[in-house]
Write a protein that holds these residues in place. Structure first.
Motif, mmCIF file in Angstrom:
data_model
loop_
_atom_site.group_PDB
_atom_site.id
_atom_site.type_symbol
_atom_site.label_atom_id
_atom_site.label_comp_id
_atom_site.label_asym_id
_atom_site.label_seq_id
_atom_site.Cartn_x
_atom_site.Cartn_y
_atom_site.Cartn_z
ATOM 1 N N TRP A 257 0.864 -1.178 0.000
ATOM 2 C CA TRP A 257 0.000 0.000 0.000
ATOM 3 C C TRP A 257 0.900 1.228 0.000
ATOM 4 C CZ3 TRP A 257 -4.708 0.530 -1.395
ATOM 5 C CH2 TRP A 257 -5.695 -0.419 -1.100
ATOM 6 N N LEU A 258 0.738 2.074 -1.012
ATOM 7 C CA LEU A 258 1.435 3.349 -1.076
ATOM 8 C C LEU A 258 0.424 4.422 -0.717
ATOM 9 C CD1 LEU A 258 4.226 4.535 -1.906
ATOM 10 C CD2 LEU A 258 3.272 4.883 -4.195
ATOM 11 N N MET A 259 0.672 5.168 0.343
ATOM 12 C CA MET A 259 -0.325 6.111 0.846
ATOM 13 C C MET A 259 -0.768 7.089 -0.237
ATOM 14 S SD MET A 259 -2.071 6.669 3.528
ATOM 15 C CE MET A 259 -3.068 7.906 4.330
ATOM 16 N N GLU A 260 0.150 7.515 -1.067
ATOM 17 C CA GLU A 260 -0.166 8.471 -2.120
ATOM 18 C C GLU A 260 -1.223 7.933 -3.070
ATOM 19 O OE1 GLU A 260 2.238 10.825 -5.698
ATOM 20 O OE2 GLU A 260 3.338 9.750 -4.134
ATOM 21 N N ARG A 261 -1.169 6.619 -3.356
ATOM 22 C CA ARG A 261 -2.149 6.000 -4.244
ATOM 23 C C ARG A 261 -3.384 5.533 -3.484
ATOM 24 N NH1 ARG A 261 -0.046 1.432 -7.849
ATOM 25 N NH2 ARG A 261 -2.092 1.796 -8.767
ATOM 26 N N ALA A 262 -3.189 5.164 -2.225
ATOM 27 C CA ALA A 262 -4.306 4.633 -1.451
ATOM 28 C C ALA A 262 -5.398 5.669 -1.237
ATOM 29 C CB ALA A 262 -3.803 4.120 -0.098
ATOM 30 N N VAL A 263 -5.007 6.962 -1.101
ATOM 31 C CA VAL A 263 -6.007 8.001 -0.862
ATOM 32 C C VAL A 263 -6.722 8.429 -2.134
ATOM 33 C CG1 VAL A 263 -4.810 8.863 1.180
ATOM 34 C CG2 VAL A 263 -4.301 9.861 -1.050
ATOM 35 N N SER A 264 -6.242 8.002 -3.300
ATOM 36 C CA SER A 264 -6.908 8.365 -4.552
ATOM 37 C C SER A 264 -7.642 7.188 -5.175
ATOM 38 C CB SER A 264 -5.890 8.923 -5.564
ATOM 39 O OG SER A 264 -4.885 7.964 -5.842
ATOM 40 N N SER A 265 -7.257 5.970 -4.801
ATOM 41 C CA SER A 265 -7.938 4.764 -5.296
ATOM 42 C C SER A 265 -7.591 3.620 -4.355
ATOM 43 C CB SER A 265 -7.473 4.425 -6.719
ATOM 44 O OG SER A 265 -6.117 4.015 -6.714
ATOM 45 N N PHE A 266 -8.327 2.532 -4.464
ATOM 46 C CA PHE A 266 -8.063 1.378 -3.621
ATOM 47 C C PHE A 266 -7.180 0.364 -4.350
ATOM 48 C CE2 PHE A 266 -11.799 2.846 -1.173
ATOM 49 C CZ PHE A 266 -11.281 2.739 0.103
ATOM 50 N N GLN A 267 -6.206 0.857 -5.132
ATOM 51 C CA GLN A 267 -5.307 -0.005 -5.880
ATOM 52 C C GLN A 267 -4.103 -0.383 -5.019
ATOM 53 O OE1 GLN A 267 -5.910 -1.179 -9.099
ATOM 54 N NE2 GLN A 267 -7.911 -0.277 -8.661
ATOM 55 N N CYS A 268 -3.983 -1.659 -4.712
ATOM 56 C CA CYS A 268 -2.876 -2.175 -3.913
ATOM 57 C C CYS A 268 -1.854 -2.806 -4.858
ATOM 58 C CB CYS A 268 -3.385 -3.201 -2.914
ATOM 59 S SG CYS A 268 -2.130 -3.845 -1.790
ATOM 60 N N ASP A 269 -0.589 -2.427 -4.723
ATOM 61 C CA ASP A 269 0.450 -2.922 -5.632
ATOM 62 C C ASP A 269 0.790 -4.382 -5.354
ATOM 63 O OD1 ASP A 269 0.733 -0.399 -6.800
ATOM 64 O OD2 ASP A 269 2.170 0.242 -5.257
ATOM 65 N N ILE A 270 1.066 -5.124 -6.439
ATOM 66 C CA ILE A 270 1.585 -6.486 -6.344
ATOM 67 C C ILE A 270 3.113 -6.397 -6.394
ATOM 68 C CG2 ILE A 270 1.705 -8.753 -7.431
ATOM 69 C CD1 ILE A 270 -1.094 -8.145 -8.620
ATOM 70 N N VAL A 271 3.771 -6.862 -5.374
ATOM 71 C CA VAL A 271 5.227 -6.774 -5.314
ATOM 72 C C VAL A 271 5.840 -7.762 -6.297
ATOM 73 C CG1 VAL A 271 7.249 -7.077 -3.813
ATOM 74 C CG2 VAL A 271 5.162 -6.027 -2.914
ATOM 75 N N ASP A 272 6.863 -7.307 -7.001
ATOM 76 C CA ASP A 272 7.565 -8.177 -7.939
ATOM 77 C C ASP A 272 8.014 -9.454 -7.222
ATOM 78 O OD1 ASP A 272 9.219 -8.490 -10.559
ATOM 79 O OD2 ASP A 272 10.657 -8.847 -8.927
ATOM 80 N N PRO A 273 7.692 -10.645 -7.747
ATOM 81 C CA PRO A 273 8.023 -11.904 -7.061
ATOM 82 C C PRO A 273 9.515 -12.055 -6.770
ATOM 83 C CG PRO A 273 6.471 -12.307 -8.845
ATOM 84 C CD PRO A 273 6.909 -10.876 -8.975
ATOM 85 N N GLY A 274 10.356 -11.576 -7.703
ATOM 86 C CA GLY A 274 11.792 -11.677 -7.492
ATOM 87 C C GLY A 274 12.239 -10.882 -6.282
ATOM 88 N N TYR A 275 11.737 -9.634 -6.154
ATOM 89 C CA TYR A 275 12.100 -8.817 -5.000
ATOM 90 C C TYR A 275 11.532 -9.431 -3.719
ATOM 91 C CZ TYR A 275 12.282 -5.279 -1.464
ATOM 92 O OH TYR A 275 12.511 -4.634 -0.280
ATOM 93 N N ALA A 276 10.290 -9.927 -3.794
ATOM 94 C CA ALA A 276 9.667 -10.530 -2.614
ATOM 95 C C ALA A 276 10.529 -11.669 -2.081
ATOM 96 C CB ALA A 276 8.269 -11.030 -2.947
ATOM 97 N N GLN A 277 11.037 -12.502 -2.983
ATOM 98 C CA GLN A 277 11.875 -13.610 -2.556
ATOM 99 C C GLN A 277 13.204 -13.116 -1.990
ATOM 100 O OE1 GLN A 277 10.853 -16.955 -2.576
ATOM 101 N NE2 GLN A 277 12.635 -17.012 -1.218
#
Length: 511
Positions: A132-152
């Motif tokens: 959740w990026l606060m800047e985007r969360a207050v304008s829409s309910f779009q939650c980012d999907i973290v890149d699988p490579g970075y997540a690992q």
């Protein structure tokens, strides 16, 4: 006589009104303190079955860059992760879960950070992440999907180096609002020392029952991401608010029963602390007035530390009285937790039941309060002094000093405290007494010399302010000063101005 009042409001259909995206902004403005927010994340780790939780501050030289809470719990697959990141996400909480509302992770995190990333892995599923990026969360309910490579990569960072081995979760805060904007001049080190000490005390207190177990640990660590240097790495110790070495009264603790019609019998474990204790277990909870009263537990987590919940007003003479209450699973409207799990709203049904609460031998709750009162008063008598009540100290005096004054002196209840502040005055004056605003004003002209070049703040110069409070507090107890008191004020004024000018001369000579 006719009445047009209806107890059931008639309706004519309904309309779907989803929340505006700005709801996220409101959700993040609930007044979470830093340590309460972190405790909420640790609650999630406990619910996930974690045995090890690491709170990890990451710094790059003098600059703090991120904060992570890492655990070895059962982890989440993508579906569970989506639910966890949904505001009010519906999931089945276990009977002994600490989570309740489905908002803690999001509201606690976004109260303190501009972005919260959650990465998790289980024994059977691949690593996944959401942000959740606060800047985007207050304008829409779009939650980012973290890149699988970075997540690992983030999971691998804690693999084989406590706590994650086969499964676990990492919660990462970026853009933390409390972090010093400029870390130079030792600001980062001072911030970490102050914050980690306060955080350790809070977690040690509110999760003391978990930390007392052999199979659960919380570690707070600081690492430099550039060099890999570990600056701090220590375990949080349990801080039991009932951990006195000897009871203040030989007949306590006692278990009393309050019969609450809606929820049944509620056990009150009544304790009397040892008088004049300096233990952290006694002093960690606020002031003398704050730390007395009920200590409510929900599933072994302390959710309220002190307070009488409208049963009575706090009094100095009851400062040794603490009552442990384990909340029943089905509390209905009798016990309602705040969203932050930092307090309990108890209904009149509970407070009314206290007057009839008794133990197996017929001792009442009111008997208990009388005993705690007597223990406190007897301890004062044995010390050989009966100290006169004083007006409470207020803003401008260091909290530790205020606490000591409240411990050592009876406080006149329901009175406005005496504040201390710096202000421009005539250089012939060191101080001024403002009776109407109940304030001791200190001359700004002498501030730098008194501080010895150190940076000032609201609670600076604790030594001189403490002395001024002790010197002048009685002045505020009268509407006007008599001739003798006026003469004393002039005497103190002359001596203090002379001393302050001597300090200025020393500073000038050293330059």
């Amino acid at each position: 006589m006719t009445h047009d009042w209806q107890f059931d409001v008639p309706t004519a259909g309904s309309r779907h009104l989803p929340p505006d995206a700005r709801y996220m902004e409101a959700l993040s403005s609930q007044g979470y303190s830093f340590e309460v927010a972190i405790a909420d994340l640790v609650d999630n780790s406990i619910d996930a079955g974690a045995k090890d939780v690491v709170i990890h501050f990451l710094r790059d030289g003098d600059q703090l860059v991120s904060l992570l809470v890492v655990d070895d719990g059962k982890g989440m697959d993508e579906s569970a992760l989506d639910i966890a990141m949904t505001v009010g996400g519906r999931r089945d909480y276990a009977a002994d879960a600490l989570g309740m509302f489905g908002t803690g992770l999001k509201s606690a995190s976004l109260s303190h950070a501009s972005a919260v990333t959650v990465v998790s892995t289980t024994k059977r599923t691949r690593t996944a992440g959401r942000r959740w990026l606060m800047e985007r969360a207050v304008s829409s309910f779009q939650c980012d999907i973290v890149d699988p490579g970075y997540a690992q990569t983030l999971i691998d960072r804690y693999d084989n180096r406590r706590p994650i081995e086969w499964q676990g979760t990492v919660v990462r805060w970026d853009g933390v609002k409390d972090f010093p904007k400029h870390g130079g001049g030792g600001q980062t080190d001072r911030y970490l020392h102050r914050t980690i000490n306060k955080l350790g005390l809070h977690l040690g207190l509110h999760l003391h029952r978990f930390l007392a177990r052999d199979n659960f640990n919380i570690t707070i660590a600081v690492e430099d991401v550039r060099t890999g240097t570990i600056y701090m790495n220590f375990g949080v110790e349990p801080l039991d608010p009932f951990g006195y070495p000897v009871s203040g009264h030989p007949e306590y603790p006692r278990a009393l029963t309050a019969s609450v019609p809606t929820v049944g019998d509620v056990t009150l474990k009544a304790h009397v602390w040892t008088a004049k204790s300096n233990l952290d277990e006694y002093k960690a909870v606020g002031s003398v007035m704050d730390r007395q009263g009920f200590y409510f537990y929900r599933h072994d987590r302390l959710v309220q530390a002190g307070g009488w919940n409208n049963f009575r007003q706090p009094e100095q003479h009851l400062s040794l009285a603490r009552v442990a209450v384990d909340l029943p699973d089905r509390s209905g409207d009798v016990f309602r937790l705040t969203v932050k799990k930092a307090g309990v709203n108890a209904s009149p049904e509970f407070t009314s039941s206290l007057e009839k609460a008794i133990d197996r031998w017929g001792h009442s709750f009111l008997d208990y309060l009388a005993t705690a009162d007597t223990v406190y008063r007897d301890a004062r008598k044995r010390s050989g002094t009966t100290r006169r009540p004083v007006l409470p100290p207020g803003k401008g005096l260091d909290p530790a000093v205020r606490e000591t004054i409240e411990d050592e002196l009876p406080i006149v209840p329901y009175e406005e405290p005496i504040a201390l502040r710096w202000q421009k005055l005539d250089n012939e004056l060191f101080f001024e007494v403002d009776r109407e605003d109940r304030t001791i004003i200190l001359n700004q002209h002498y501030r730098a010399a008194i501080l010895g070049g150190r940076r000032g703040g609201l609670n600076d110069a604790p030594l001189i302010k403490s002395l001024m409070y002790m010197l002048l507090h009685q002045v505020f107890e009268k509407e006007y000063s008599g001739s003798r008191e006026k003469d004393n004020l002039q005497l103190w004024q002359a001596i203090l101005v002379s001393a302050a000018r001597a300090e200025l001369d020393r500073v000038a000579d050293s330059d």
